[in-house]
Design a protein around this motif. Structure first.
Motif, PDB file in Angstrom:
ATOM      1  N   ARG A  70       0.829  -1.196   0.000  1.00 29.34           N
ATOM      2  CA  ARG A  70       0.000   0.000   0.000  1.00 29.34           C
ATOM      3  C   ARG A  70       0.873   1.260   0.000  1.00 29.34           C
ATOM      4  O   ARG A  70       1.949   1.283   0.587  1.00 29.34           O
ATOM      5  CB  ARG A  70      -0.895   0.035   1.239  1.00 29.34           C
ATOM      6  N   HIS A  92      -7.209   2.120   7.845  1.00 32.00           N
ATOM      7  CA  HIS A  92      -7.158   3.182   6.840  1.00 32.00           C
ATOM      8  C   HIS A  92      -6.113   2.838   5.780  1.00 32.00           C
ATOM      9  O   HIS A  92      -6.372   2.960   4.588  1.00 32.00           O
ATOM     10  CB  HIS A  92      -6.829   4.517   7.528  1.00 32.00           C
ATOM     11  N   GLY A  96      -6.517   1.450   1.574  1.00 32.47           N
ATOM     12  CA  GLY A  96      -5.975   2.482   0.693  1.00 32.47           C
ATOM     13  C   GLY A  96      -5.566   1.974  -0.674  1.00 32.47           C
ATOM     14  O   GLY A  96      -6.143   1.024  -1.205  1.00 32.47           O
ATOM     15  N   VAL A 112      -4.138   9.421  -3.853  1.00 36.28           N
ATOM     16  CA  VAL A 112      -3.510   8.871  -2.644  1.00 36.28           C
ATOM     17  C   VAL A 112      -3.442   9.962  -1.579  1.00 36.28           C
ATOM     18  O   VAL A 112      -3.821   9.742  -0.422  1.00 36.28           O
ATOM     19  CB  VAL A 112      -2.102   8.307  -2.937  1.00 36.28           C
ATOM     20  N   TYR A 115      -7.010  10.795  -0.325  1.00 36.30           N
ATOM     21  CA  TYR A 115      -7.534   9.746   0.553  1.00 36.30           C
ATOM     22  C   TYR A 115      -7.004   9.893   1.975  1.00 36.30           C
ATOM     23  O   TYR A 115      -7.732   9.716   2.947  1.00 36.30           O
ATOM     24  CB  TYR A 115      -7.163   8.376  -0.011  1.00 36.30           C
ATOM     25  N   PHE A 116      -5.733  10.250   2.108  1.00 35.77           N
ATOM     26  CA  PHE A 116      -5.133  10.412   3.431  1.00 35.77           C
ATOM     27  C   PHE A 116      -5.369  11.815   4.009  1.00 35.77           C
ATOM     28  O   PHE A 116      -5.053  12.069   5.158  1.00 35.77           O
ATOM     29  CB  PHE A 116      -3.633  10.109   3.381  1.00 35.77           C
TER      30      PHE A 116
END
Length: 136
Positions: A70, A92, A96, A112, A115-116
């Motif tokens: 990931r 989480h 991902g 990416v 998403y974080f």
């Protein structure tokens, strides 16, 4: 606006990091709740600044079978000591984005970062401290 350069895996041997202390490959990754997420298998490096921008975290599997890889922005690192500590949970990270070591073209990493919940390093206003600053 997507970043148009490629991030280069440190393990490719085509470049070195600006600061060798940034090389956290092989270190265990722990989440915000002290759960083991996996291990830093690779670093994706910005060749312009020679700084790690994404961790490739390997988890699961036995002897490499069934292992997941990931992507995690270095901005999610809250501390680096004997292990890498993330500001996010293992769940989480697990849900991902997969790392593809041989993409068929340029990769847009915007999703990416989104998403974080971090601003990508190539956008105006990026001021997050670099993860090396979190050692100690």
């Amino acid at each position: 606006m997507p970043w148009t350069q490629e991030l280069v895996p440190l393990g490719s041997g085509t470049l070195t990091l600006a600061d060798e202390r940034d090389d956290v490959r092989g270190m265990s990754v722990m989440d915000v709740r002290d759960h083991r997420v996996g291990e830093v298998e690779e670093l994706l490096v910005d060749p312009g600044e020679r700084r790690a921008r994404l961790l490739v975290v390997a988890s699961g599997g036995i002897l490499g079978l069934g292992e997941h890889h990931r992507l995690v922005p270095v901005d999610a690192v809250s501390r680096v000591r004997a292990h890498v500590r993330l500001e996010r949970s293992d769940l989480h990270v697990e849900s991902g984005f997969d790392y593809d070591p041989a993409p068929l073209g340029p990769v847009d990493y915007t999703s990416v970062y989104s998403y974080f919940g971090y601003t990508p390093f190539w956008e105006d206003g990026y001021r997050a401290p670099y993860f090396l600053d979190r050692r100690g």
